[in-house]
Design a protein around this motif. Structure first.
Motif, PDB file in Angstrom:
ATOM      1  N   GLU A  87      -9.610  -7.917  -4.114  1.00  0.00           N
ATOM      2  CA  GLU A  87      -8.110  -7.921  -2.553  1.00  0.00           C
ATOM      3  C   GLU A  87      -9.151  -7.829  -1.549  1.00  0.00           C
ATOM      4  O   GLU A  87      -9.982  -7.020  -1.542  1.00  0.00           O
ATOM      5  CB  GLU A  87      -7.333  -7.373  -3.308  1.00  0.00           C
ATOM      6  CG  GLU A  87      -6.276  -6.522  -2.715  1.00  0.00           C
ATOM      7  CD  GLU A  87      -5.410  -7.256  -1.475  1.00  0.00           C
ATOM      8  OE1 GLU A  87      -4.497  -7.731  -2.637  1.00  0.00           O
ATOM      9  OE2 GLU A  87      -5.727  -6.657  -0.605  1.00  0.00           O
ATOM     10  N   SER A 143      -7.803  -0.537   2.228  1.00  0.00           N
ATOM     11  CA  SER A 143      -7.060   0.827   1.509  1.00  0.00           C
ATOM     12  C   SER A 143      -5.577   0.143   0.544  1.00  0.00           C
ATOM     13  O   SER A 143      -5.450   0.894  -0.350  1.00  0.00           O
ATOM     14  CB  SER A 143      -5.696   1.008   2.969  1.00  0.00           C
ATOM     15  OG  SER A 143      -4.540  -0.091   2.959  1.00  0.00           O
ATOM     16  N   LEU A 144      -5.137  -0.957   0.256  1.00  0.00           N
ATOM     17  CA  LEU A 144      -4.160  -1.446  -0.865  1.00  0.00           C
ATOM     18  C   LEU A 144      -4.917  -1.340  -2.343  1.00  0.00           C
ATOM     19  O   LEU A 144      -4.844  -1.136  -2.939  1.00  0.00           O
ATOM     20  CB  LEU A 144      -4.117  -2.868  -0.406  1.00  0.00           C
ATOM     21  CG  LEU A 144      -3.035  -3.512  -1.877  1.00  0.00           C
ATOM     22  CD1 LEU A 144      -2.119  -2.793  -2.493  1.00  0.00           C
ATOM     23  CD2 LEU A 144      -3.099  -4.841  -1.393  1.00  0.00           C
ATOM     24  N   GLU A 172      -6.828   4.317  -7.704  1.00  0.00           N
ATOM     25  CA  GLU A 172      -6.233   5.161  -7.809  1.00  0.00           C
ATOM     26  C   GLU A 172      -5.073   5.191  -8.997  1.00  0.00           C
ATOM     27  O   GLU A 172      -4.629   5.711  -9.938  1.00  0.00           O
ATOM     28  CB  GLU A 172      -5.763   6.176  -6.653  1.00  0.00           C
ATOM     29  CG  GLU A 172      -4.848   7.735  -6.660  1.00  0.00           C
ATOM     30  CD  GLU A 172      -5.435   8.277  -5.519  1.00  0.00           C
ATOM     31  OE1 GLU A 172      -4.983   7.888  -4.515  1.00  0.00           O
ATOM     32  OE2 GLU A 172      -4.249   8.980  -5.811  1.00  0.00           O
ATOM     33  N   LEU A 173      -3.978   4.262  -8.594  1.00  0.00           N
ATOM     34  CA  LEU A 173      -3.543   3.987  -9.910  1.00  0.00           C
ATOM     35  C   LEU A 173      -3.377   3.530 -11.142  1.00  0.00           C
ATOM     36  O   LEU A 173      -2.805   4.211 -11.705  1.00  0.00           O
ATOM     37  CB  LEU A 173      -2.103   2.668  -8.316  1.00  0.00           C
ATOM     38  CG  LEU A 173      -1.322   2.286  -9.745  1.00  0.00           C
ATOM     39  CD1 LEU A 173       0.365   3.206  -9.941  1.00  0.00           C
ATOM     40  CD2 LEU A 173       0.011   1.308  -9.407  1.00  0.00           C
ATOM     41  N   SER A 225       1.068  -0.994  -0.064  1.00  0.00           N
ATOM     42  CA  SER A 225      -0.095   0.011   0.269  1.00  0.00           C
ATOM     43  C   SER A 225       0.727   1.109  -0.139  1.00  0.00           C
ATOM     44  O   SER A 225       0.761   1.930  -1.139  1.00  0.00           O
ATOM     45  CB  SER A 225      -0.808  -0.073   1.151  1.00  0.00           C
ATOM     46  OG  SER A 225      -1.285  -1.187   1.536  1.00  0.00           O
ATOM     47  N   ASN A 232       1.492   6.895  -6.111  1.00  0.00           N
ATOM     48  CA  ASN A 232       0.403   7.843  -6.172  1.00  0.00           C
ATOM     49  C   ASN A 232       0.903   9.769  -5.748  1.00  0.00           C
ATOM     50  O   ASN A 232       0.101  10.187  -6.818  1.00  0.00           O
ATOM     51  CB  ASN A 232      -0.991   7.710  -5.190  1.00  0.00           C
ATOM     52  CG  ASN A 232      -1.433   6.237  -6.509  1.00  0.00           C
ATOM     53  OD1 ASN A 232      -1.246   6.338  -7.157  1.00  0.00           O
ATOM     54  ND2 ASN A 232      -2.469   5.307  -5.878  1.00  0.00           N
ATOM     55  N   TYR A 254       4.959  -5.037  -4.657  1.00  0.00           N
ATOM     56  CA  TYR A 254       5.718  -5.167  -5.893  1.00  0.00           C
ATOM     57  C   TYR A 254       5.674  -3.263  -6.980  1.00  0.00           C
ATOM     58  O   TYR A 254       5.127  -2.362  -5.802  1.00  0.00           O
ATOM     59  CB  TYR A 254       4.860  -5.177  -7.405  1.00  0.00           C
ATOM     60  CG  TYR A 254       3.592  -4.568  -6.741  1.00  0.00           C
ATOM     61  CD1 TYR A 254       2.469  -3.588  -6.793  1.00  0.00           C
ATOM     62  CD2 TYR A 254       2.394  -6.260  -5.816  1.00  0.00           C
ATOM     63  CE1 TYR A 254       1.665  -3.541  -6.919  1.00  0.00           C
ATOM     64  CE2 TYR A 254       1.007  -5.417  -5.650  1.00  0.00           C
ATOM     65  CZ  TYR A 254       0.520  -4.024  -6.133  1.00  0.00           C
ATOM     66  OH  TYR A 254      -0.465  -3.846  -5.702  1.00  0.00           O
ATOM     67  N   ASN A 300      -5.519   7.052 -12.592  1.00  0.00           N
ATOM     68  CA  ASN A 300      -4.139   7.683 -12.825  1.00  0.00           C
ATOM     69  C   ASN A 300      -3.680   7.205 -14.417  1.00  0.00           C
ATOM     70  O   ASN A 300      -2.939   7.924 -14.491  1.00  0.00           O
ATOM     71  CB  ASN A 300      -3.830   8.018 -11.811  1.00  0.00           C
ATOM     72  CG  ASN A 300      -3.382   8.913 -10.785  1.00  0.00           C
ATOM     73  OD1 ASN A 300      -4.862   9.087 -11.012  1.00  0.00           O
ATOM     74  ND2 ASN A 300      -2.796   8.634  -9.675  1.00  0.00           N
ATOM     75  N   ASP A 342      -7.283  -6.593   1.725  1.00  0.00           N
ATOM     76  CA  ASP A 342      -7.179  -5.281   1.841  1.00  0.00           C
ATOM     77  C   ASP A 342      -7.913  -3.875   1.592  1.00  0.00           C
ATOM     78  O   ASP A 342      -7.251  -3.489   0.595  1.00  0.00           O
ATOM     79  CB  ASP A 342      -6.027  -5.390   2.460  1.00  0.00           C
ATOM     80  CG  ASP A 342      -5.271  -4.084   3.369  1.00  0.00           C
ATOM     81  OD1 ASP A 342      -5.167  -4.721   3.774  1.00  0.00           O
ATOM     82  OD2 ASP A 342      -4.647  -3.377   3.119  1.00  0.00           O
ATOM     83  N   PRO A 371       5.183  -0.176  -9.206  1.00  0.00           N
ATOM     84  CA  PRO A 371       3.685   0.320  -9.476  1.00  0.00           C
ATOM     85  C   PRO A 371       3.622   0.171 -10.878  1.00  0.00           C
ATOM     86  O   PRO A 371       2.861   0.201 -11.284  1.00  0.00           O
ATOM     87  CB  PRO A 371       3.211   1.740  -8.438  1.00  0.00           C
ATOM     88  CG  PRO A 371       4.139   1.182  -7.446  1.00  0.00           C
ATOM     89  CD  PRO A 371       4.672   0.417  -7.139  1.00  0.00           C
ATOM     90  N   THR A 372       5.362   0.581 -11.429  1.00  0.00           N
ATOM     91  CA  THR A 372       5.563   0.927 -12.125  1.00  0.00           C
ATOM     92  C   THR A 372       5.402  -0.106 -13.365  1.00  0.00           C
ATOM     93  O   THR A 372       5.148  -0.468 -14.852  1.00  0.00           O
ATOM     94  CB  THR A 372       6.904   1.787 -12.463  1.00  0.00           C
ATOM     95  OG1 THR A 372       6.806   2.492 -11.578  1.00  0.00           O
ATOM     96  CG2 THR A 372       7.085   2.084 -13.982  1.00  0.00           C
ATOM     97  N   ILE A 373       5.661  -1.575 -12.558  1.00  0.00           N
ATOM     98  CA  ILE A 373       6.044  -2.785 -13.149  1.00  0.00           C
ATOM     99  C   ILE A 373       4.595  -3.094 -13.278  1.00  0.00           C
ATOM    100  O   ILE A 373       4.473  -3.803 -14.419  1.00  0.00           O
ATOM    101  CB  ILE A 373       6.736  -3.730 -12.228  1.00  0.00           C
ATOM    102  CG1 ILE A 373       8.007  -3.198 -12.753  1.00  0.00           C
ATOM    103  CG2 ILE A 373       6.890  -4.919 -13.016  1.00  0.00           C
ATOM    104  CD1 ILE A 373       9.433  -3.576 -11.565  1.00  0.00           C
ATOM    105  N   GLU A 403      -5.745   2.339  -2.999  1.00  0.00           N
ATOM    106  CA  GLU A 403      -4.805   2.518  -3.835  1.00  0.00           C
ATOM    107  C   GLU A 403      -4.442   2.117  -5.396  1.00  0.00           C
ATOM    108  O   GLU A 403      -3.990   3.018  -5.898  1.00  0.00           O
ATOM    109  CB  GLU A 403      -2.958   2.694  -2.824  1.00  0.00           C
ATOM    110  CG  GLU A 403      -3.432   3.070  -1.823  1.00  0.00           C
ATOM    111  CD  GLU A 403      -2.709   4.468  -2.060  1.00  0.00           C
ATOM    112  OE1 GLU A 403      -2.250   5.323  -2.739  1.00  0.00           O
ATOM    113  OE2 GLU A 403      -3.688   5.042  -0.552  1.00  0.00           O
ATOM    114  N   LEU A 404      -4.683   0.852  -5.402  1.00  0.00           N
ATOM    115  CA  LEU A 404      -4.462   0.307  -6.426  1.00  0.00           C
ATOM    116  C   LEU A 404      -5.616   1.017  -7.556  1.00  0.00           C
ATOM    117  O   LEU A 404      -5.346   1.493  -8.862  1.00  0.00           O
ATOM    118  CB  LEU A 404      -4.902  -1.009  -6.926  1.00  0.00           C
ATOM    119  CG  LEU A 404      -3.621  -2.339  -6.640  1.00  0.00           C
ATOM    120  CD1 LEU A 404      -4.268  -3.721  -6.671  1.00  0.00           C
ATOM    121  CD2 LEU A 404      -3.215  -1.935  -7.775  1.00  0.00           C
TER     122      LEU A 404
END
Lengths: 339, 220
Positions: B8, B12-13, B19-20, A137, A144, B103, B23, B10, B105-107, B16-17
């Motif tokens: 998934e 909060s993960l 949002e990623l 996270s 982000n 991991y 974007n 979790d 994020p770019t990958i 974030e995912l």
């Protein structure tokens, strides 16, 4: 079992019998008994004494000698009871039973400890999987919201990641159960994953990562190998020289019976006296004390994993010049490696 | 816009995912209720699924097996279980890729993009304005002018092209290069970009790649 010592042990009863004999002899003399009877009595008395002594010696000898011999020759001497015949004399039976009971209670004791350890290991593995979720996270959050996180945060995150990995593989390398899988693995892919993991530090510290054309395949567990290489690259980054243009070179030498992967850096090197000990647990050496804190666990775990996978790992170094790590994979011996 | 479903547990993960992915201009869905996952998948009709192995009620591997009975939807296993056995199992159950947490994020985005690219299957030839680009041969062509790009220049150009009109950071370019076994350093990246610019100039696109100071590059 030595006959002299056995005899010494039986001394009191021997003295007792002899004094009894002397008393009888005196009585015979007092009653004026015929001397030929005295001789016959003396002979039969001593024959009886000797035969009693010998019978009891040989009866015990076979049991105790077997016991002692097996204890000495078994590599797990606590299993000795399984290898000997049950004795047929009273003392031996008592001893046998006592050993049996002791063994049993010790086994139970050990079992409870081993259960505790297994529980603990399982908990640690679970915990590691859990902790990876917040780390993920944070990684994505940092991506982000680049304005709120700077590179320093990411660097600390990387450190946490590496320490967590070390714990995981330490637990795995000590597990008697097999939780690895030997597969045909492209070295290229493993090197790429390790490179990507360390990309930011390598670029930031201006270390050139040079990989010659590698298209070799080896039999290994790719995850374990990734961890091993990561420890080596981490060390190269940590112990780089401040002055020169740093590089890390990854090369492969293909031989008829083995594939050798080498990782060479031009860092500060390892002093000759420290070199034989770098794979020891918690050994930090001169470098580890000079630079930032070092746990001395990375190479120890790497070596352990290599042993389990059937690879060899060696280090060659010249202080102030270079460090070269060799990982040797044997070829076409799949079953030997997998075992 | 491509739809991606995140399975998934979790929270909060997941956020974030999401949002990623958003974007990166994907449409992301997060699964909130873990009963009847298969029905929900058919309802949402995603183009790709990010699937965790540890999900409440069931198991990602079982779910994948069941999904594969009816659908060939691309699935990336995203998991914290970092063992060879799990990876081999997941791949044999029909996962398209396997990524372990934590991991980069770019990958993750690169892997997703490469799966979509593979699906579209026409990735080897592309166009930019009146240029024809052959990625496999590393050639850009304008009517009768042919220019050969090196592997590095090709990787950079194709990344810029895939993200056309978006700002691409140096870190993204670097990650893509390293992801293709080209472990170049900062200077080399700068050199490669200026060479690529020079080659584009030859075919008449002098200012195609603009520098956005402190952020990255953009292909117009």
């Amino acid at each position: 079992m030595k006959i002299s010592l056995f005899f010494k042990d039986k001394m009191p009863s021997f003295i007792l019998s002899t004094s009894f004999y002397l008393i009888t002899l005196l009585m015979f003399l007092a009653f004026k008994i015929d001397s030929s009877l005295i001789i016959v009595f003396s002979i039969s008395f001593f024959l009886l004494l000797l035969s009693l002594f010998l019978i009891s010696y040989f009866k015990k000898k076979s049991f105790y000698n077997q016991l002692l011999f097996n204890i000495e020759n078994l590599d797990k001497s606590y299993l000795v009871l399984e290898t000997i015949n049950k004795p047929n004399f009273y003392e031996g039976k008592l001893l046998y039973q006592a050993l049996y009971d002791i063994n049993k209670s010790m086994s139970e004791n050990i079992k409870s400890f081993s259960l505790q350890t297994t529980d603990f290991k399982q908990y640690i593995e679970m915990w590691i999987h859990e902790i990876k979720i917040p780390i993920s996270s944070l990684n994505i959050m940092a991506h982000n919201h680049k304005d709120k996180f700077d590179k320093k945060t990411l660097k600390q995150l990387k450190k946490i990641e590496n320490y967590v990995d070390q714990v995981l593989y330490y637990v795995r390398s000590n597990n008697p159960e097999k939780d690895y899988l030997i597969n045909e693995v492209e070295l290229n892919k493993v090197i790429m994953n390790v490179a990507l993991k360390n990309k930011d530090s390598l670029l930031e510290q201006k270390i050139d990562f040079i990989v010659s054309n590698i298209n070799n395949k080896v039999y290994t567990d790719s995850k374990w190998l990734e961890f091993i290489l990561n420890q080596i690259i981490n060390n190269s980054i940590k112990y780089k020289k401040e002055t020169t243009n740093s590089y890390i070179k990854v090369e492969v030498i293909e031989e008829s019976d083995k594939t050798i992967l080498t990782i060479t850096d031009n860092g500060i090197g390892i002093p000759t006296i420290d070199l034989p000990r770098v794979f020891e647990k918690t050994f930090t050496g001169n470098n580890g004390r000079l630079k930032t804190k070092s746990t001395g666990m990375g190479l120890f775990i790497a070596k352990n994993l290599c042993n389990k996978l059937g690879h060899k790992i060696n280090i060659e170094s010249k202080e102030g010049e270079y460090t070269k790590v060799f990982i040797i994979f044997s070829k076409n011996k799949y079953y030997e490696v997998a075992r | 816009m491509k739809k991606i479903l995140i399975i998934e547990d979790d929270e909060s993960l997941c956020l974030e995912l999401k949002e990623l992915l958003e974007n990166a201009s994907y449409k992301a869905f997060v699964l909130k209720d873990f009963s009847n996952i298969l029905e929900q998948i058919t309802e949402i009709t995603p183009d790709l699924i990010l699937l965790d192995i540890n999900i409440p009620g069931t198991n990602g591997e079982v779910l994948l097996q069941n999904l594969r009975k009816t659908s060939s939807l691309p699935v990336i296993m995203v998991t914290s279980k970092n063992t060879e056995v799990d990876e081999v199992l997941s791949m044999s159950y029909g996962a398209d890729d396997y990524i372990t947490k934590p991991y980069n994020p770019t990958i993750l985005l690169l892997r997703i993009a490469s799966i979509f690219k593979r699906m579209e299957n026409n990735s080897s030839i592309c166009t930019y304005r009146d240029l024809t680009i052959n990625f496999q041969k590393g050639i850009i062509k304008k009517s009768n002018i042919e220019i050969i790009l090196t592997k590095n220049e090709m990787i950079i150009f194709s990344y810029l092209l895939n993200n056309r009109n978006k700002i691409v950071t140096r870190d993204e370019l670097m990650t893509d290069l390293w992801n293709n076994n080209e472990y170049i350093n900062d200077n080399a990246l700068t050199v490669n970009i200026s060479r690529l610019r020079a080659k584009l100039k030859e075919v008449g696109f002098e200012n195609a790649i603009e520098t956005r100071k402190g952020i990255g590059y953009i292909l117009l």
